[in-house]
Write a protein that holds these residues in place. Structure first.
Motif, PDB file in Angstrom:
ATOM      1  N   ALA A 198       0.812  -1.211   0.000  1.00  0.00           N
ATOM      2  CA  ALA A 198       0.000   0.000   0.000  1.00  0.00           C
ATOM      3  C   ALA A 198       0.851   1.270   0.000  1.00  0.00           C
ATOM      4  N   TYR A 199       1.960   1.276   0.719  1.00  0.00           N
ATOM      5  CA  TYR A 199       2.827   2.456   0.734  1.00  0.00           C
ATOM      6  C   TYR A 199       3.252   2.797  -0.698  1.00  0.00           C
ATOM      7  N   ASP A 200       3.758   1.799  -1.424  1.00  0.00           N
ATOM      8  CA  ASP A 200       4.259   2.019  -2.777  1.00  0.00           C
ATOM      9  C   ASP A 200       3.148   2.298  -3.778  1.00  0.00           C
ATOM     10  N   GLN A 201       2.082   1.542  -3.708  1.00  0.00           N
ATOM     11  CA  GLN A 201       1.010   1.708  -4.689  1.00  0.00           C
ATOM     12  C   GLN A 201       0.289   3.043  -4.508  1.00  0.00           C
ATOM     13  N   LEU A 202       0.176   3.526  -3.280  1.00  0.00           N
ATOM     14  CA  LEU A 202      -0.423   4.851  -3.071  1.00  0.00           C
ATOM     15  C   LEU A 202       0.520   5.955  -3.543  1.00  0.00           C
ATOM     16  N   PHE A 203       1.829   5.764  -3.379  1.00  0.00           N
ATOM     17  CA  PHE A 203       2.807   6.675  -3.978  1.00  0.00           C
ATOM     18  C   PHE A 203       2.633   6.708  -5.496  1.00  0.00           C
ATOM     19  N   LEU A 204       2.491   5.533  -6.106  1.00  0.00           N
ATOM     20  CA  LEU A 204       2.319   5.437  -7.551  1.00  0.00           C
ATOM     21  C   LEU A 204       1.049   6.154  -7.997  1.00  0.00           C
ATOM     22  N   VAL A 205      -0.043   5.896  -7.291  1.00  0.00           N
ATOM     23  CA  VAL A 205      -1.318   6.516  -7.631  1.00  0.00           C
ATOM     24  C   VAL A 205      -1.238   8.037  -7.486  1.00  0.00           C
ATOM     25  N   ARG A 206      -0.607   8.501  -6.398  1.00  0.00           N
ATOM     26  CA  ARG A 206      -0.483   9.947  -6.187  1.00  0.00           C
ATOM     27  C   ARG A 206       0.355  10.592  -7.284  1.00  0.00           C
ATOM     28  N   ALA A 207       1.440   9.937  -7.672  1.00  0.00           N
ATOM     29  CA  ALA A 207       2.292  10.487  -8.728  1.00  0.00           C
ATOM     30  C   ALA A 207       1.550  10.586 -10.054  1.00  0.00           C
ATOM     31  N   LEU A 208       0.823   9.542 -10.410  1.00  0.00           N
ATOM     32  CA  LEU A 208       0.141   9.525 -11.704  1.00  0.00           C
ATOM     33  C   LEU A 208      -1.108  10.382 -11.708  1.00  0.00           C
ATOM     34  N   ALA A 209      -1.789  10.482 -10.570  1.00  0.00           N
ATOM     35  CA  ALA A 209      -3.046  11.233 -10.516  1.00  0.00           C
ATOM     36  C   ALA A 209      -2.831  12.723 -10.738  1.00  0.00           C
ATOM     37  N   GLY A 210      -1.606  13.211 -10.520  1.00  0.00           N
ATOM     38  CA  GLY A 210      -1.308  14.620 -10.738  1.00  0.00           C
ATOM     39  C   GLY A 210      -1.045  14.975 -12.189  1.00  0.00           C
ATOM     40  N   LEU A 211      -1.085  13.998 -13.080  1.00  0.00           N
ATOM     41  CA  LEU A 211      -0.815  14.217 -14.502  1.00  0.00           C
ATOM     42  C   LEU A 211      -2.113  14.397 -15.281  1.00  0.00           C
ATOM     43  N   GLU A 212      -2.066  15.195 -16.323  1.00  0.00           N
ATOM     44  CA  GLU A 212      -3.222  15.294 -17.228  1.00  0.00           C
ATOM     45  C   GLU A 212      -3.262  14.080 -18.153  1.00  0.00           C
ATOM     46  N   ASP A 240       0.874   4.346 -19.661  1.00  0.00           N
ATOM     47  CA  ASP A 240       0.012   4.913 -20.704  1.00  0.00           C
ATOM     48  C   ASP A 240      -1.129   5.717 -20.097  1.00  0.00           C
ATOM     49  N   ASP A 241      -1.939   6.311 -20.964  1.00  0.00           N
ATOM     50  CA  ASP A 241      -3.025   7.169 -20.497  1.00  0.00           C
ATOM     51  C   ASP A 241      -4.060   6.389 -19.680  1.00  0.00           C
ATOM     52  N   ASP A 242      -4.265   5.119 -20.018  1.00  0.00           N
ATOM     53  CA  ASP A 242      -5.230   4.316 -19.255  1.00  0.00           C
ATOM     54  C   ASP A 242      -4.779   4.171 -17.800  1.00  0.00           C
ATOM     55  N   ALA A 243      -3.478   3.977 -17.592  1.00  0.00           N
ATOM     56  CA  ALA A 243      -2.960   3.861 -16.229  1.00  0.00           C
ATOM     57  C   ALA A 243      -3.120   5.180 -15.478  1.00  0.00           C
ATOM     58  N   VAL A 244      -2.913   6.291 -16.166  1.00  0.00           N
ATOM     59  CA  VAL A 244      -3.079   7.599 -15.532  1.00  0.00           C
ATOM     60  C   VAL A 244      -4.541   7.804 -15.117  1.00  0.00           C
ATOM     61  N   GLN A 245      -5.468   7.451 -16.005  1.00  0.00           N
ATOM     62  CA  GLN A 245      -6.891   7.616 -15.672  1.00  0.00           C
ATOM     63  C   GLN A 245      -7.307   6.706 -14.518  1.00  0.00           C
ATOM     64  N   LEU A 246      -6.785   5.478 -14.500  1.00  0.00           N
ATOM     65  CA  LEU A 246      -7.059   4.565 -13.393  1.00  0.00           C
ATOM     66  C   LEU A 246      -6.521   5.134 -12.086  1.00  0.00           C
ATOM     67  N   ALA A 247      -5.329   5.707 -12.123  1.00  0.00           N
ATOM     68  CA  ALA A 247      -4.751   6.309 -10.923  1.00  0.00           C
ATOM     69  C   ALA A 247      -5.594   7.470 -10.417  1.00  0.00           C
ATOM     70  N   LYS A 248      -6.107   8.281 -11.341  1.00  0.00           N
ATOM     71  CA  LYS A 248      -6.977   9.397 -10.947  1.00  0.00           C
ATOM     72  C   LYS A 248      -8.231   8.872 -10.236  1.00  0.00           C
ATOM     73  N   GLU A 249      -8.791   7.818 -10.791  1.00  0.00           N
ATOM     74  CA  GLU A 249      -9.988   7.209 -10.197  1.00  0.00           C
ATOM     75  C   GLU A 249      -9.670   6.648  -8.805  1.00  0.00           C
ATOM     76  N   ALA A 250      -8.531   5.967  -8.686  1.00  0.00           N
ATOM     77  CA  ALA A 250      -8.145   5.380  -7.397  1.00  0.00           C
ATOM     78  C   ALA A 250      -7.853   6.464  -6.371  1.00  0.00           C
ATOM     79  N   TRP A 251      -7.182   7.520  -6.786  1.00  0.00           N
ATOM     80  CA  TRP A 251      -6.858   8.609  -5.864  1.00  0.00           C
ATOM     81  C   TRP A 251      -8.136   9.274  -5.341  1.00  0.00           C
ATOM     82  N   SER A 252      -9.068   9.541  -6.246  1.00  0.00           N
ATOM     83  CA  SER A 252     -10.344  10.139  -5.841  1.00  0.00           C
ATOM     84  C   SER A 252     -11.082   9.239  -4.860  1.00  0.00           C
ATOM     85  N   ALA A 253     -11.078   7.941  -5.135  1.00  0.00           N
ATOM     86  CA  ALA A 253     -11.776   6.990  -4.256  1.00  0.00           C
ATOM     87  C   ALA A 253     -11.111   6.927  -2.881  1.00  0.00           C
TER      88      ALA A 253
END
Length: 398
Positions: A168-182, A224-237
């Motif tokens: 969880a520490y790493d995956q939340l870091f990953l999600v936070r990093a990607l969620a900040g991207l357009e 890819d863009d799909d991973a970025v969009q998934l990260a945005k969804e996960a971060w919001s959740a």
């Protein structure tokens, strides 16, 4: 047999051949027709490989990586290596990597994590870090600002590589990093791993030898863009005050970020259990103390990381911070003695209330005196709250 397993990922082919020869007489005692090939297959299986040739190919690949650093360390000075801590910074240098190293050490698996404007988010996180780890407020704020300033440059960086494991520490870091991207930058790559062949209990990338990091390098893949969009969804959740969407993602499957769902599922278990009000970390610690009796704090942490935690995500200071409310509250579940010593040497023991709650005859959230956050979910003393049932699904406890 466990003494033959290592923890840094390096394997020696001659040692494994010797083990196979030592095993052969025992196999022949069970079956006179047993061959050396069968013994080699057994050794390979113990180390996590489906065949002896696959074990040999893996060892050859790591040996090649060690002998050809220029081939493996094909990063450039403009490359930025990102990690959620400094545990591989030195090993990357030893392996021959040339790029700069950046880290985001904010432990997003702890404390309030809400979707706020940048400055408000940083203030929330630095206040938590200061309080949880007894760090000077100004120092905490400076570190948080510096790390998030660098992270905001991810979108425009020439070449960035994120090094992550499955927790969880790493995956939340990953999600936070990607969620900040357009959208995904042209060259943003990910190295992520949940196991290493030959490592019996893989805790994290930081335990690996430099040549094993070099072996991982060619396995990176483009984000890819799909991973970025998934990260945005996960971060919001994760930032939401309700864990319902978070749980939906945790129980799903996501090829774009394949290690995300198990990490979200484990983090969901940091919410209170419906039966006892304990997080999984709290329950594992109390269960061990009930079995072992009074035990030094550091030994409890070591036991959980070595054996009991299903997806290790905590550092020792994080574990200490998570368990402190169980000793410091108005109705403690644990007592700490030898308090003149550093915290790892202080001895923890269950209180009567701790045993009652562990047995499921009382609920911790009815007795807790500290507010507690898991992502965007706030658990306030004496208030209705979200809990997790036996199927790891969120339920509202009035």
């Amino acid at each position: 047999m466990s003494r033959h397993f290592n923890s840094d990922g390096r394997l020696n082919l001659e040692q494994q051949r010797k083990r196979a020869k030592e095993l052969l007489p025992r196999l022949k005692a069970q079956d006179p027709n047993a061959t050396l090939s069968l013994a080699q297959w057994e050794i390979a299986k113990q180390l996590g490989f489906s065949s002896w040739p696959k074990l040999k190919a893996h060892i050859d690949a790591i040996d090649f990586a060690a002998r050809h650093p220029d081939f493996i360390a094909s990063d450039e000075a403009r490359t930025t290596h990102w990690r959620c801590g400094n545990d591989i910074a030195h090993s990357l240098q030893l392996a021959g990597f040339k790029g700069q190293f950046r880290m985001l050490t904010d432990p997003l698996c702890m404390g309030p994590v809400r979707d706020l404007p940048s400055q408000a988010f940083r203030a929330m996180r630095s206040a938590f870090i200061s309080q949880a780890f007894a760090i000077d407020e100004a120092d905490a704020a400076r570190r948080v600002d510096a790390e998030y300033d660098h992270l905001e440059a991810l979108a425009s960086a020439d070449h960035s590589v994120l090094w992550c494991e499955a927790d969880a520490y790493d995956q939340l870091f990953l999600v936070r990093a990607l969620a900040g991207l357009e959208q995904a930058p042209r060259k943003l790559e990910l190295i992520e791993v949940d196991r290493i062949p030959g490592v019996q209990r893989f805790i994290g990338i930081g335990q690996l030898a430099p040549d094993v990091l070099a072996w991982l390098w060619p396995q990176r893949r483009l984000i890819d863009d799909d991973a970025v969009q998934l990260a945005k969804e996960a971060w919001s959740a994760y930032c939401d005050s309700s864990p319902v969407k978070w749980a939906q993602l945790a129980h799903g499957s996501h090829p774009g970020l394949p290690l995300l769902a198990p990490a979200l599922l484990r983090q969901l278990q940091e919410l209170p259990g419906l039966r006892d009000g304990l997080s999984l970390t709290e329950r594992l610690a109390l269960t061990y103390l009930a079995e072992a009796g009074p035990t030094p704090f550091g030994r409890v942490f070591a036991e959980l990381m070595a054996k009991r935690e299903p997806l290790p995500f905590l550092g020792d200071m994080m574990f200490h911070a998570l368990l402190r409310p169980l000793t410091d509250g108005d109705n403690p579940l644990l007592t700490a003695t030898e308090t003149h010593l550093e915290w790892p040497h202080q001895v923890l023991a269950l209180t009567a209330l701790g045993q009652t709650i562990l047995n499921g005859h009382a609920h911790w959230r009815d007795h807790a005196s500290h507010a507690r956050w898991v992502g965007g979910v706030c658990l306030r003393p004496g208030q209705p709250h979200w809990a997790i049932d036996e199927n790891i699904l969120p339920v509202w406890r009035p």
